[in-house]
Design an enzyme around this catalytic site. Structure first.
Site, mmCIF file in Angstrom:
data_model
loop_
_atom_site.group_PDB
_atom_site.id
_atom_site.type_symbol
_atom_site.label_atom_id
_atom_site.label_comp_id
_atom_site.label_asym_id
_atom_site.label_seq_id
_atom_site.Cartn_x
_atom_site.Cartn_y
_atom_site.Cartn_z
ATOM 1 C CG HIS A 139 50.797 -14.871 34.964
ATOM 2 N ND1 HIS A 139 51.786 -14.974 33.960
ATOM 3 C CD2 HIS A 139 51.332 -14.763 36.014
ATOM 4 C CE1 HIS A 139 52.766 -15.179 34.868
ATOM 5 N NE2 HIS A 139 52.687 -14.778 36.039
ATOM 6 C CB CYS A 140 49.464 -18.848 30.200
ATOM 7 S SG CYS A 140 48.586 -17.861 29.152
ATOM 8 C CB ALA A 141 53.728 -17.117 27.705
ATOM 9 C CB THR A 142 50.096 -13.936 25.938
ATOM 10 O OG1 THR A 142 49.148 -15.232 25.949
ATOM 11 C CG2 THR A 142 51.295 -14.381 25.349
ATOM 12 N NE ARG A 143 45.778 -16.819 25.249
ATOM 13 C CZ ARG A 143 45.343 -17.884 24.661
ATOM 14 N NH1 ARG A 143 44.542 -18.408 25.163
ATOM 15 N NH2 ARG A 143 45.819 -18.061 23.601
#
Length: 651
Positions: free
Chosen positions: A31-35
């Protein structure tokens, strides 16, 4: 995480596993910051429409061969962990996930994707050149324009502009290739300049024998000093080599002399390989293919014509199609008729038909329209680079459909004895060159309409067989994001915070304050995560936009989640896709749970080095969880200093 939240996330995880095709179809999770990002064995098994309706999901799309599911800051961390636990799979770093995605593709898929990545980067320039070339061709054939000083001057400037872009296309390709393969983009510009320096004989003039070529002898081998104008394949190959050399020398050269020695060695070795190995091999390969195609048209009758018009556009990909000009001029001198011109022309229009075939299959996709319509218009004026690199090669099946359509057009050219009385223009302007003998104009139109229709039909029906249900990368991003943006995010807490509104939000960086709609990322610009603002920073510092508490700090340091005193959830995200840097060039000064006052420094980042890596440095502030019933009043766009008021959250 309390038990109620965990049960909710476990239900989400169960639904996601089912909708992506089961546990065995999942190769990697990150995951990244939002996804939430998943690499799947088979993307066809994922039901993206159904995933959009899963609890808390705000958007779904496929990009970079990853299934990306938008949840939002903070929430995505917990969902990812619960999903990983439920299927007994460790969450990966984004770098490892990208490696896993690349391994899933076969060598041909990886090569096509790399080629697509290179040309998408420079596609705006190619489109501009194509349309300017078409406009120049039209204006050049209007007598009134030629007789009017002002209009003639404007026409000349347009012609110069379009020619300059295409003339330096190998430099653009070298730049984009070096960037794509991890080198410093400036080194791509350097090797591109070497390829096109006027110290070398012009490639087109050398091919026609109108310029003297100097030959050096190095280690007993002859080295011809010919430029690489049009040498797209050579630019790609030397770009890859330059990137690898740059990475190698940056690691191996001692830091104390790295700034001087590393670029010197990269440039020196790359130049040597360009002239001694890569250039001759690239030229020899393309020239050999060209000679074979011309031989087939002269000795294999209708089969040769079909093969030439079917494959000619593949020569355009190499950039060495300019050698056809010399062959065409020889045909005109020897016979007075040029049969290659209409063959190339139907090959071009067939690729345009393939673009329309792809568009017909993706007619609801705004991004497809944005790419396909200008690409097709440029085809009408004989310029196929935007169609080839922007659409047909990128999505694979349209290039096949276009080649098959070109072959059909070649058959018509053969049986109608179609030829031209000149060379240099094709498709719509090219009708002026058609030999009028034996209803030449009518046959020209018939051949082109046939090739156009054939390219369309082959592309459309090949798409039914080969195109994935989920449109790849940029093709789906816009549609998926816009369709999901109408949903309202569900509050995790169930109740909004007790708020003290209105609440002022202050500039979190110095620079140009703009609306979030202008940011070059659809997830932000289309407000999938919520309304927001952005600043194009003039320095590499981010400050607290209000009195707040730090709720989340990304491992990759490029994003932080905040909760204001009034209860509004904020996300500050620095740069576009800077998650790929893995924290390089970022230095965060806060920790989760820390209380901040407006104006406290949150992070430093090296803006210049991030930009050198090829990333947009726009800093976004998203109102991810505004207090229920509130709305955001933004200030006017302007240059701001840290602490200037940029928004107010009111009831």
């Amino acid at each position: 995480m309390d038990s109620e939240k965990r049960r909710r996330y476990e239900n989400i995880a169960t639904e996601l596993v089912r909708l992506v095709g089961g546990r065995d179809n999942i190769l990697g999770i990150a995951h990244c910051a939002t996804r939430l990002r998943l690499v799947l064995e088979d993307n066809d098994k994922a039901d993206t429409k159904a995933i959009e309706n899963v609890d808390l999901v705000k958007g779904v799309f496929v990009a970079g061969d990853q299934l990306q599911i938008i949840f939002g800051a903070g929430l995505v961390n917990d969902v990812c962990q619960v999903l990983a636990d439920s299927i007994h799979m460790d969450s990966m770093s984004l770098g490892d996930l990208k490696t896993k995605a690349n391994k899933r593709m076969n060598p041909l898929q990886r090569a096509v994707k790399a080629l697509s990545d290179v040309f998408i980067e420079i596609m705006p320039g190619i489109l501009a050149a194509a349309l300017l070339t078409g406009l120049s061709s039209v204006l050049g054939n209007i007598e009134f324009v030629q007789n009017n000083d002002t209009l003639y001057g404007l026409s000349r400037l347009i012609n110069i502009s379009s020619g300059a872009i295409f003339g330096f296309l190998p430099l653009c390709v070298a730049y984009s290739t070096v960037k794509r393969f991890g080198g410093r983009p400036i080194m791509g510009i350097v090797i591109g300049c070497i390829m096109l320096t006027n110290s070398l004989a012009d490639a087109s003039a050398a091919a026609q024998g109108t310029v003297e070529v100097t030959t050096l002898h190095i280690f007993g081998f002859p080295v011809e000093l010919i430029g690489f104008q049009g040498g797209i394949i050579v630019a790609l190959l030397i770009g890859i080599v330059t990137a690898k050399l740059d990475i190698f020398f940056e690691k191996k050269v001692p830091e104390v002399v790295r700034l001087l020695v590393s670029p010197l060695l990269t440039t020196l070795v790359s130049s040597f390989l360009l002239f001694m190995i890569i250039g001759p091999i690239g030229r020899g390969l393309a020239n050999g293919i060209t000679d074979v195609l011309v031989w087939m048209t002269q000795h294999l009758g209708v089969v040769g014509y079909a093969a030439f018009s079917g494959l000619q556009q593949l020569i355009v990909i190499t950039g060495l199609h300019h050698v056809f000009g010399a062959i065409e001029s020889q045909l005109l001198v020897g016979t007075g008729r040029n049969f290659l011109n209409p063959l190339m022309s139907v090959a071009i229009i067939a690729q345009g038909g393939a673009v329309l075939g792809y568009l017909a299959r993706n007619v609801k996709d705004a991004k497809a329209k944005e790419l396909c319509i200008p690409s097709f218009i440029s085809v009408l004026f004989g310029i196929t680079e935007p169609a080839l690199f922007g659409v047909n090669l990128r999505y694979r099946y349209p290039i096949i459909g276009g080649c098959l359509g070109g072959a059909i057009g070649g058959v018509i050219v053969y049986f109608t004895h179609l030829a031209a009385l000149g060379f240099g223009t094709t498709v719509v302007p090219g009708i002026a060159l058609a030999d009028p003998e034996n209803n030449g104009y009518v046959n020209y139109i018939i051949a082109h309409l046939t090739a156009l229709a054939a390219g369309f039909i082959f592309s459309f029906f090949l798409g039914m067989i080969f195109e994935k249900k989920d449109k790849t990368a940029a093709g789906l991003t816009s549609e998926a994001v816009s369709s999901s943006s109408v949903r309202v995010a569900v509050s995790l807490e169930g109740e909004s915070a007790k708020a003290e509104l209105p609440e002022k939000i202050y500039a979190f960086a110095a620079g140009e304050f703009i609306g979030i709609e202008k940011v070059n990322d659809p997830t932000f610009s289309q407000k999938v995560l919520g309304d927001g603002v952005a600043i194009l920073p003039s320095e590499g510092k981010i400050y607290a936009p209000a009195d707040c508490t730090v709720e989340m700090v990304m491992d990759t340091k490029h994003a932080v989640g905040l909760r204001t005193k009034a209860g509004n959830g904020l996300l500050i995200h620095v740069g576009i896709d800077t998650v790929q840097l893995g924290g390089k060039y970022f230095d965060v000064h806060v920790t989760e749970g820390q209380e901040l006052k407006a104006g406290d420094c949150i992070m430093d980042f090296d803006k210049d080095k991030i930009r050198e890596e090829g990333y947009d440095t726009a800093a976004c502030l998203i109102f991810t969880e505004p207090v229920e019933g509130s709305h955001v009043d933004r200030e006017a766009e302007r240059t701001v200093a840290v602490g200037d008021k940029i928004a107010v959250i009111t009831e």
